[in-house]
Design a protein around this motif. Sequence first.
Motif, PDB file in Angstrom:
ATOM      1  N   VAL A   1       0.884  -1.165   0.000  1.00  0.00           N
ATOM      2  CA  VAL A   1       0.000   0.000   0.000  1.00  0.00           C
ATOM      3  C   VAL A   1       0.917   1.208   0.000  1.00  0.00           C
ATOM      4  CG1 VAL A   1      -1.503   1.386   1.478  1.00  0.00           C
ATOM      5  CG2 VAL A   1      -2.012  -1.029   1.111  1.00  0.00           C
ATOM      6  N   ILE A   2       0.724   2.101  -0.954  1.00  0.00           N
ATOM      7  CA  ILE A   2       1.477   3.360  -0.935  1.00  0.00           C
ATOM      8  C   ILE A   2       0.496   4.445  -0.499  1.00  0.00           C
ATOM      9  CG2 ILE A   2       2.830   5.017  -2.287  1.00  0.00           C
ATOM     10  CD1 ILE A   2       3.738   2.666  -4.011  1.00  0.00           C
TER      11      ILE A   2
ATOM     12  N   GLU B   1      -0.105  16.318   2.563  1.00  0.00           N
ATOM     13  CA  GLU B   1       0.992  17.199   3.009  1.00  0.00           C
ATOM     14  C   GLU B   1       2.374  16.540   3.032  1.00  0.00           C
ATOM     15  OE1 GLU B   1       0.001  18.734   6.845  1.00  0.00           O
ATOM     16  OE2 GLU B   1      -1.575  20.038   6.051  1.00  0.00           O
ATOM     17  N   ILE B   2       2.436  15.256   3.329  1.00  0.00           N
ATOM     18  CA  ILE B   2       3.731  14.635   3.609  1.00  0.00           C
ATOM     19  C   ILE B   2       4.131  13.570   2.589  1.00  0.00           C
ATOM     20  CG2 ILE B   2       2.755  12.875   5.151  1.00  0.00           C
ATOM     21  CD1 ILE B   2       5.233  13.217   6.917  1.00  0.00           C
ATOM     22  N   GLY B   3       3.164  13.106   1.809  1.00  0.00           N
ATOM     23  CA  GLY B   3       3.428  12.007   0.861  1.00  0.00           C
ATOM     24  C   GLY B   3       4.572  12.340  -0.089  1.00  0.00           C
TER      25      GLY B   3
ATOM     26  N   ASN C   1      -2.655  15.681  -6.074  1.00  0.00           N
ATOM     27  CA  ASN C   1      -2.195  14.845  -4.949  1.00  0.00           C
ATOM     28  C   ASN C   1      -1.137  13.810  -5.340  1.00  0.00           C
ATOM     29  OD1 ASN C   1      -3.836  13.005  -6.241  1.00  0.00           O
ATOM     30  ND2 ASN C   1      -5.172  12.586  -4.506  1.00  0.00           N
ATOM     31  N   GLY C   2      -0.461  14.051  -6.462  1.00  0.00           N
ATOM     32  CA  GLY C   2       0.700  13.219  -6.788  1.00  0.00           C
ATOM     33  C   GLY C   2       0.387  11.943  -7.530  1.00  0.00           C
ATOM     34  N   CYS C   3      -0.413  12.049  -8.594  1.00  0.00           N
ATOM     35  CA  CYS C   3      -0.726  10.863  -9.402  1.00  0.00           C
ATOM     36  C   CYS C   3       0.545  10.357 -10.098  1.00  0.00           C
ATOM     37  CB  CYS C   3      -1.793  11.194 -10.448  1.00  0.00           C
ATOM     38  SG  CYS C   3      -1.259  12.385 -11.693  1.00  0.00           S
TER      39      CYS C   3
ATOM     40  N   LEU D   1       9.573   3.752 -17.721  1.00  0.00           N
ATOM     41  CA  LEU D   1       9.942   4.810 -16.775  1.00  0.00           C
ATOM     42  C   LEU D   1       8.665   5.495 -16.297  1.00  0.00           C
ATOM     43  CD1 LEU D   1      13.024   6.164 -18.711  1.00  0.00           C
ATOM     44  CD2 LEU D   1      13.064   5.346 -16.331  1.00  0.00           C
ATOM     45  N   HIS D   2       8.517   5.575 -14.986  1.00  0.00           N
ATOM     46  CA  HIS D   2       7.365   6.257 -14.412  1.00  0.00           C
ATOM     47  C   HIS D   2       7.769   6.888 -13.095  1.00  0.00           C
ATOM     48  CE1 HIS D   2       7.357   2.176 -12.791  1.00  0.00           C
ATOM     49  NE2 HIS D   2       6.660   2.610 -11.737  1.00  0.00           N
ATOM     50  N   LYS D   3       6.940   7.765 -12.603  1.00  0.00           N
ATOM     51  CA  LYS D   3       7.274   8.496 -11.371  1.00  0.00           C
ATOM     52  C   LYS D   3       5.993   9.074 -10.783  1.00  0.00           C
ATOM     53  CE  LYS D   3       7.905  12.976 -13.606  1.00  0.00           C
ATOM     54  NZ  LYS D   3       8.660  14.206 -13.717  1.00  0.00           N
ATOM     55  N   SER D   4       6.107   9.664  -9.601  1.00  0.00           N
ATOM     56  CA  SER D   4       4.995  10.466  -9.074  1.00  0.00           C
ATOM     57  C   SER D   4       5.565  11.600  -8.245  1.00  0.00           C
ATOM     58  CB  SER D   4       4.019   9.608  -8.259  1.00  0.00           C
ATOM     59  OG  SER D   4       4.635   9.117  -7.085  1.00  0.00           O
ATOM     60  N   GLU D   5       4.793  12.693  -8.161  1.00  0.00           N
ATOM     61  CA  GLU D   5       5.249  13.870  -7.410  1.00  0.00           C
ATOM     62  C   GLU D   5       4.778  13.775  -5.965  1.00  0.00           C
ATOM     63  OE1 GLU D   5       7.360  15.777  -8.833  1.00  0.00           O
ATOM     64  OE2 GLU D   5       7.035  14.992 -10.854  1.00  0.00           O
ATOM     65  N   LYS D   6       5.226  14.730  -5.185  1.00  0.00           N
ATOM     66  CA  LYS D   6       4.796  14.817  -3.787  1.00  0.00           C
ATOM     67  C   LYS D   6       3.300  15.076  -3.696  1.00  0.00           C
ATOM     68  CE  LYS D   6       6.774  17.294  -0.622  1.00  0.00           C
ATOM     69  NZ  LYS D   6       7.569  16.899   0.529  1.00  0.00           N
ATOM     70  N   ASN D   7       2.733  14.826  -2.543  1.00  0.00           N
ATOM     71  CA  ASN D   7       1.345  15.215  -2.319  1.00  0.00           C
ATOM     72  C   ASN D   7       1.278  16.354  -1.298  1.00  0.00           C
ATOM     73  OD1 ASN D   7      -1.352  15.518  -1.912  1.00  0.00           O
ATOM     74  ND2 ASN D   7      -1.657  13.541  -0.876  1.00  0.00           N
ATOM     75  N   PRO D   8       1.343  17.594  -1.792  1.00  0.00           N
ATOM     76  CA  PRO D   8       1.278  18.713  -0.860  1.00  0.00           C
ATOM     77  C   PRO D   8      -0.171  19.066  -0.483  1.00  0.00           C
ATOM     78  CG  PRO D   8       1.645  19.526  -3.086  1.00  0.00           C
ATOM     79  CD  PRO D   8       1.480  18.028  -3.195  1.00  0.00           C
ATOM     80  N   SER D   9      -1.130  18.402  -1.107  1.00  0.00           N
ATOM     81  CA  SER D   9      -2.545  18.782  -0.939  1.00  0.00           C
ATOM     82  C   SER D   9      -3.125  18.197   0.358  1.00  0.00           C
ATOM     83  CB  SER D   9      -3.362  18.278  -2.137  1.00  0.00           C
ATOM     84  OG  SER D   9      -3.664  16.892  -1.969  1.00  0.00           O
TER      85      SER D   9
END
Length: 339
Positions: free
Chosen positions: A164-165, A170-172, A205-207, A292-300
Amino acid sequence: MPPSRVASPPTDPQPLTNGLTPKQLQQFHTDGYVIIPDYLDQSRCTALLSTISTLLHDFPLKDHPMTKFSTGSSSSSSSAHVGDTYFLTSGDQVRFFFEEDAFSQHSPVLTRPKERAINKIGHALHTHIPAFAAISHTGPTGQLNAKMASQLGFHDPRLLQSMVICKQPEIGGAVPPHQDSTFLYTRRPSAVGFWIALEDATAENGCLSFARGSHRRTPVSRRFVRATEEGGGEGTAFEDVEVGDEAARWPRGFEHEREGEEKEKQGSEAEEEYELGEVNAGTLVLIHGNLLHKSEKNPSQKGRMIYTFHVIEGEEQYDEKNWLQIPGGPEAFTKLEGG
Ligand SMILES: O=C(O)CCC(=O)C(=O)O
Ligand SMILES: [Fe+2]
């Protein structure tokens, strides 16, 4: 008065009862990923979120080694904070890994409640928790997954890890560009990720985002292995692997599409353009292990909880160097059967 018309049954059968449609399969081979909406219905997502909430609430902080799972760009060398016993022995367990920002600097004091501070739970939810087994390898959904794996070219699909990710508000943390086969290495790379959104995942939210087609131009050139650290303890490191012509030629059934293909420019993480994969809760994304894939932070303030498991080809060599080991060896990886 004309008789009222009865709606004709849909002619396009639900992809989820019959496995992948030819178009979805084609998309997976061409793009390296395919997005499949409505894989789980909302009530199932809600039930799984509630299971996760209980897990996060119940795990005892008292004996936790305060392991932080690094999601940062620690791509060049071993990183001490991941390479600890808690991580390396998590292959057959349900363990809890904190966000990098979960702690005050140089202190074991959490910056927020533990329920909100976990980066991920892994790596054997599918063997310990029936609700996760039931969206991985048991029951009707397990059969559907086995069917999809067979369509993707697997002969002996083995489910080797689940996570589970949490990507909490705010912290993800961000997940830097990577190929899953680096972490789940077989001699001929074969990993495929089944990634399931339990909440809506958006740019906010960092999809996930994907370098479309990068699996066709980016052989797996390194692997994440167990390594002895300075001072003698066991840790992890990235090791270069020799890239043969066959390395990127997986799954089977895909080979013929590569025949006569121009040798494409080798991909590199820096050159790639990433496309956002915004999805609703309940969506399944199948991800080729070379993509190649990635995701951004979740600042929301919005959660972005997901469940994912990975499958490798049991006929490909999985050796003892890999970071992920379970008692019984690779033979003991869960079979995905019934497809
Ligand atoms: O969910 C994420 O942000 C990253 C997940 C990922 O890279 C994976 O499941 O392979
Ligand atoms: Fe990944």
